[in-house]
Design a protein around this motif. Structure first.
Motif, PDB file in Angstrom:
ATOM      1  N   ARG A  14      22.259  38.366  19.489  1.00  0.00           N
ATOM      2  CA  ARG A  14      22.357  36.617  20.272  1.00  0.00           C
ATOM      3  C   ARG A  14      22.410  35.436  19.915  1.00  0.00           C
ATOM      4  NH1 ARG A  14      27.839  38.332  20.826  1.00  0.00           N
ATOM      5  NH2 ARG A  14      28.404  36.101  21.055  1.00  0.00           N
ATOM      6  N   LEU A  28      19.193  37.379  23.842  1.00  0.00           N
ATOM      7  CA  LEU A  28      20.506  37.993  23.796  1.00  0.00           C
ATOM      8  C   LEU A  28      21.523  38.616  23.042  1.00  0.00           C
ATOM      9  CD1 LEU A  28      21.957  34.367  24.819  1.00  0.00           C
ATOM     10  CD2 LEU A  28      21.555  36.039  26.043  1.00  0.00           C
ATOM     11  N   SER A  30      24.600  41.765  21.401  1.00  0.00           N
ATOM     12  CA  SER A  30      25.556  42.123  21.774  1.00  0.00           C
ATOM     13  C   SER A  30      25.746  43.786  22.005  1.00  0.00           C
ATOM     14  CB  SER A  30      26.436  42.120  20.652  1.00  0.00           C
ATOM     15  OG  SER A  30      27.643  42.847  20.832  1.00  0.00           O
ATOM     16  N   HIS A  39      29.507  44.275  25.258  1.00  0.00           N
ATOM     17  CA  HIS A  39      28.835  43.133  26.606  1.00  0.00           C
ATOM     18  C   HIS A  39      28.184  42.001  25.810  1.00  0.00           C
ATOM     19  CE1 HIS A  39      30.518  45.502  30.201  1.00  0.00           C
ATOM     20  NE2 HIS A  39      30.135  46.896  29.031  1.00  0.00           N
ATOM     21  N   ASN A  40      28.238  40.540  26.282  1.00  0.00           N
ATOM     22  CA  ASN A  40      26.823  39.660  26.347  1.00  0.00           C
ATOM     23  C   ASN A  40      25.917  40.266  26.896  1.00  0.00           C
ATOM     24  OD1 ASN A  40      25.956  38.296  24.221  1.00  0.00           O
ATOM     25  ND2 ASN A  40      26.277  36.236  25.661  1.00  0.00           N
ATOM     26  N   CYS A  41      24.489  40.180  26.370  1.00  0.00           N
ATOM     27  CA  CYS A  41      24.015  40.990  27.284  1.00  0.00           C
ATOM     28  C   CYS A  41      22.315  39.916  26.870  1.00  0.00           C
ATOM     29  CB  CYS A  41      23.565  41.967  27.225  1.00  0.00           C
ATOM     30  SG  CYS A  41      24.901  43.720  28.218  1.00  0.00           S
ATOM     31  N   TYR A  42      21.754  39.755  28.459  1.00  0.00           N
ATOM     32  CA  TYR A  42      20.220  38.997  28.090  1.00  0.00           C
ATOM     33  C   TYR A  42      19.326  40.276  28.212  1.00  0.00           C
ATOM     34  CZ  TYR A  42      20.504  34.718  29.112  1.00  0.00           C
ATOM     35  OH  TYR A  42      20.581  33.215  29.090  1.00  0.00           O
ATOM     36  N   CYS A 104      19.060  46.018  30.258  1.00  0.00           N
ATOM     37  CA  CYS A 104      19.897  44.827  29.346  1.00  0.00           C
ATOM     38  C   CYS A 104      20.691  44.592  30.747  1.00  0.00           C
ATOM     39  CB  CYS A 104      20.737  45.531  27.938  1.00  0.00           C
ATOM     40  SG  CYS A 104      22.008  46.847  28.238  1.00  0.00           S
ATOM     41  N   SER A 106      24.508  42.255  31.451  1.00  0.00           N
ATOM     42  CA  SER A 106      25.136  41.246  31.408  1.00  0.00           C
ATOM     43  C   SER A 106      25.175  39.734  32.088  1.00  0.00           C
ATOM     44  CB  SER A 106      26.642  41.639  31.834  1.00  0.00           C
ATOM     45  OG  SER A 106      27.162  41.773  32.551  1.00  0.00           O
ATOM     46  N   GLU A 107      25.022  38.871  30.541  1.00  0.00           N
ATOM     47  CA  GLU A 107      25.188  37.223  31.350  1.00  0.00           C
ATOM     48  C   GLU A 107      25.816  37.099  32.556  1.00  0.00           C
ATOM     49  OE1 GLU A 107      25.923  35.178  28.014  1.00  0.00           O
ATOM     50  OE2 GLU A 107      24.670  33.486  28.944  1.00  0.00           O
TER      51      GLU A 107
END
Ligand SMILES: Nc1ncnc2c1ncn2[C@@H]1O[C@H](COP(=O)(O)OP(=O)(O)O)[C@@H](O)[C@H]1O
Ligand SMILES: [Mg+2]
Length: 269
Positions: A14, A28, A30, A39-42, A104, A106-107
């Motif tokens: 992402r 980033l 998913s 989850h949108n993650c670092y 990881c 989540s943002e």
């Protein structure tokens, strides 16, 4: 125990964040959790044999058990490097690996409050040390021997809440010091507060920090089984896992004792 996800859970690249911090593999993505939720993650790759997966996972779980603000979701995940390379350059260090373990998380919709560390120096930020969670994070850092609570590792949400991320350098003397050819320059909220608050304000802050010490034993008790399961999963040699776990458990349990933190800080709560 925190989820350890296979590379199939790394669903989609992402982007690369503007502020990567020290680890240039941070991106980033998913990520699909064990229940199928995305989850949108670092995502931060962990160099082989570094303690990062252990420390990040322990840090996130303890902060959650303390009921301090934390990202909603975190996991360890095998990242498919061949797929990641389609979207992002990775240095030669990763060439021989088709997958790598990553942490990881989540943002969080928040921003570091300043770019420089001296955040308590300015009037705008002066209220920060009065916040319940800032004292709680400071107490946590002292408890777990975190050497790197820089401003990039505290995110300010729009509702005014400070969220702790990046707990990589906890258990510093136990797992990091003298082992990897570099030393972290210690950054802690407590030292910053001492430098920037007057004596009365600083004593008040220390009292608030010390009062969080009473929560540490129950957080340790609530997570002990998960933390130990994680160590025995990540470290295949049972003898090494046992000795590392004994060191971590002994260290955290002794420092979670009800009066330990207040004694250290020289205050009575
Ligand atoms: N969960 C998150 N939500 C929002 N931003 C994040 C999150 N995790 C990391 N970041 C951003 O990425 C930067 C680097 O991540 P961090 O985990 O601190 O890595 P490093 O070990 O390189 O400092 C952070 O300073 C922050 O700006
Ligand atoms: Mg950081």
């Amino acid at each position: 125990m925190i989820d350890i996800l296979s590379s199939a859970s790394w669903r989609e690249f992402r982007g690369e964040p503007n502020n990567k911090g020290m680890n240039l593999t941070t991106h980033l993505a998913s990520v699909e959790d064990a229940s199928g939720k995305l989850h949108n993650c670092y995502v931060k790759l962990c160099p082989q044999n570094w303690p990062s997966p252990i420390t990040e996972a322990i840090g996130w779980q303890l902060i959650r058990a303390l009921n301090l603000p934390a990202p909603d979701f975190a996991a360890l995940i095998m990242v498919p490097l061949d797929r990641l390379r389609h979207s992002m350059k990775l240095d030669q260090h990763w060439l021989n690996h088709s997958e790598a373990l990553a942490f990881c998380v989540s943002e969080v919709n928040g921003k570091p409050i300043t770019n420089s560390w001296s955040w308590l120096a300015t009037l705008r930020q002066k209220g920060a040390y009065k916040k319940y969670e800032v004292a709680g994070i400071c107490a946590f850092d002292y408890w777990v021997n975190n050497k790197d609570r820089n401003t990039g590792n505290l995110l300010l949400k729009q509702n005014g809440e400070q969220v702790a991320i990046d707990n990589e350098y906890i258990l510093y003397d136990q797992l990091w010091k003298g082992r990897f050819g570099f030393e972290i320059i210690e950054k802690t909220i407590l030292v910053e507060a001492k430098n920037h608050l007057n004596i009365k304000e600083f004593n008040k802050f220390k009292l608030a920090v010390a009062s969080h010490g009473k929560n540490h034993a129950s957080a340790m008790n609530a997570t002990r089984g998960d933390l130990s399961a994680l160590i025995f999963t990540l470290i295949p040699d049972a003898g090494s896992a046992q000795s590392i776990w004994d060191a971590i458990d002994g260290f955290l349990t002794a420092r979670a004792e009800i009066n330990w933190l207040s004694n250290e800080l020289g205050v009575i709560v």
